[in-house]
Motif scaffolding. Sequence first.
Motif, short mmCIF file in Angstrom:
data_model
loop_
_atom_site.label_atom_id
_atom_site.label_comp_id
_atom_site.label_asym_id
_atom_site.label_seq_id
_atom_site.Cartn_x
_atom_site.Cartn_y
_atom_site.Cartn_z
N ILE A 231 0.88 -1.17 0.00
CA ILE A 231 0.00 0.00 0.00
C ILE A 231 0.91 1.22 0.00
O ILE A 231 1.77 1.36 0.87
CB ILE A 231 -0.91 0.02 1.24
N THR A 232 0.74 2.10 -0.97
CA THR A 232 1.69 3.21 -1.11
C THR A 232 1.05 4.59 -1.23
O THR A 232 1.76 5.59 -1.29
CB THR A 232 2.58 2.98 -2.35
N THR A 233 -0.29 4.67 -1.29
CA THR A 233 -0.94 5.96 -1.49
C THR A 233 -1.98 6.23 -0.40
O THR A 233 -2.63 5.32 0.11
CB THR A 233 -1.65 6.02 -2.86
N SER A 255 6.91 -1.49 1.03
CA SER A 255 8.36 -1.64 0.89
C SER A 255 9.06 -0.52 1.64
O SER A 255 8.53 0.60 1.79
CB SER A 255 8.77 -1.62 -0.59
N ILE A 256 10.28 -0.82 2.09
CA ILE A 256 11.05 0.19 2.81
C ILE A 256 11.36 1.38 1.92
O ILE A 256 11.49 2.51 2.39
CB ILE A 256 12.36 -0.43 3.37
N HIS A 257 11.43 1.16 0.60
CA HIS A 257 11.74 2.26 -0.31
C HIS A 257 10.61 3.28 -0.36
O HIS A 257 10.86 4.48 -0.47
CB HIS A 257 12.05 1.71 -1.70
N HIS A 258 9.37 2.81 -0.26
CA HIS A 258 8.25 3.75 -0.29
C HIS A 258 8.07 4.47 1.04
O HIS A 258 7.32 5.45 1.12
CB HIS A 258 6.96 3.01 -0.68
N PRO A 278 5.56 2.76 -8.61
CA PRO A 278 6.56 3.83 -8.60
C PRO A 278 6.56 4.59 -7.29
O PRO A 278 5.61 4.52 -6.51
CB PRO A 278 6.11 4.73 -9.77
N LEU A 279 7.67 5.30 -7.04
CA LEU A 279 7.74 6.13 -5.84
C LEU A 279 6.65 7.20 -5.88
O LEU A 279 6.28 7.70 -6.95
CB LEU A 279 9.12 6.79 -5.74
N ARG A 280 6.16 7.52 -4.69
CA ARG A 280 5.01 8.43 -4.58
C ARG A 280 5.44 9.82 -4.07
O ARG A 280 6.62 10.09 -3.86
CB ARG A 280 3.98 7.81 -3.63
N SER A 281 4.44 10.67 -3.83
CA SER A 281 4.71 12.02 -3.34
C SER A 281 5.19 11.98 -1.89
O SER A 281 5.01 10.98 -1.18
CB SER A 281 3.44 12.87 -3.43
N GLU A 282 5.78 13.08 -1.45
CA GLU A 282 6.22 13.16 -0.05
C GLU A 282 5.03 13.09 0.90
O GLU A 282 5.12 12.51 1.98
CB GLU A 282 7.01 14.45 0.17
N VAL A 289 4.11 6.25 6.58
CA VAL A 289 4.83 6.10 7.85
C VAL A 289 3.85 6.15 9.02
O VAL A 289 3.93 5.33 9.95
CB VAL A 289 5.91 7.21 8.00
N GLN A 290 2.91 7.07 8.97
CA GLN A 290 1.91 7.17 10.03
C GLN A 290 1.02 5.93 10.06
O GLN A 290 0.62 5.47 11.13
CB GLN A 290 1.06 8.43 9.84
#
Length: 422
Positions: A231-233, A255-258, A278-282, A289-290
Amino acid sequence: MTTHFENARLIDPEAGTDSLGSLTVDQGRIVALNGPAPKGATVTDCGGACLAPGIVDWGVKIGEPGERHRESFRSAGLAAAAGGVTTIIARPDTAPAIDTPETLEFVTRRAGEAPVRIRHMAALTKGRAGREMTEIGFLLDAGAIAFSDVFHVAENTKALSRAMTYARSLGALIVGHPQEPGLSAGAATTSGKFASLKGLPGVSPMAERIGLDRDLGLVEMTGARWHVDQITTTRSLASLARAKAMGLDVTAGISIHHLTLNEFDVGDYRTFFKFTPPLRSEEDRLAMVQAVADGVIDVIGSFHTPADEESKRLPFEEAASGAVGLQTLLPAALRLYHAGQLDLPTLFRALSFNPARRLGLPQGRLAEGAPADLVLFNPDTPFVLDRFALASKSKNTPFDGARMEGKVLATYVAGSLVHEAR
């Protein structure tokens, strides 16, 4: 042999504690916490370093069969041990895919070369094509720990629902990748101003949300056990939290990268920063993280994906996705600790305890009777990462030349030392 670790900073993800104490190991298992050293035991003074359950890294690609030049079981095992990973959960996206009991038995034998534990996921459908389910029952008997087509998202919803129904009847865990395949086809980055300025084909973050909503609907319909690999977004979190509140048997990873990188790290088409998704926005990164802190996202993995130089030294759109991560997972995760975003028990809950518990493994705990799979590390030791010093055959890491903190001092599997820092 009995080993007594004293003067250790015990990181207990199950109890949520971080405290100075001792731990005793005998015959491969933890037999006592905070007790005296048994007579005749080998005493190891940890010097105040952290002692935590070994990492259970879920979603590792190993190049056997088919791509042994990228990563072998032996090289992956050495990298894992050097990174504090004591259990690898390997992916089935090999060549050929791990979709028959015979292939699974082959890789299980080959995994004996590694100094760490390796368990394998098997493909959910034959050839990971999303049309015909594999022999799930036979694969379970052969040792499959879960079932996944990895990044091949099934477009035939009826075939997927049948596979999920059958898996539920056997109690099998399915690992899904939440993407709407039409929207995400050909994408190299997340859509937005950055992608437009770089002239790169992008995918909307909504593609993850749409794919997740479909998968969760099928979970509700079939009652399957489901784990979302990444889950990245931010858009996906509400759907995930709602599914959990409904009592669906759903967990999620990232993933740790995201968690530590964002879309701007791609910079001037740096292919070591190309990932799936792909990598997402800050803003998305901080929300993820939250979500780990809140327990909405359960598991952090490296998603170790070795790639040779030839497949990375291509135009960004054509380059292979993914990065090696077995050896960099812990120091990268410690960035979140040093930033004050996650404490060590919470971090190891996602790195060790939660993946072990979800997969029905006894690892990931500091408790009497648990396997003595341990990592001893100093979270404050600084270093500059040199990718050529990594034990992996492939060197495709986004952290090359990065300043990092956190050194693995020793790694133990069943109480036996499998790595010691020089």
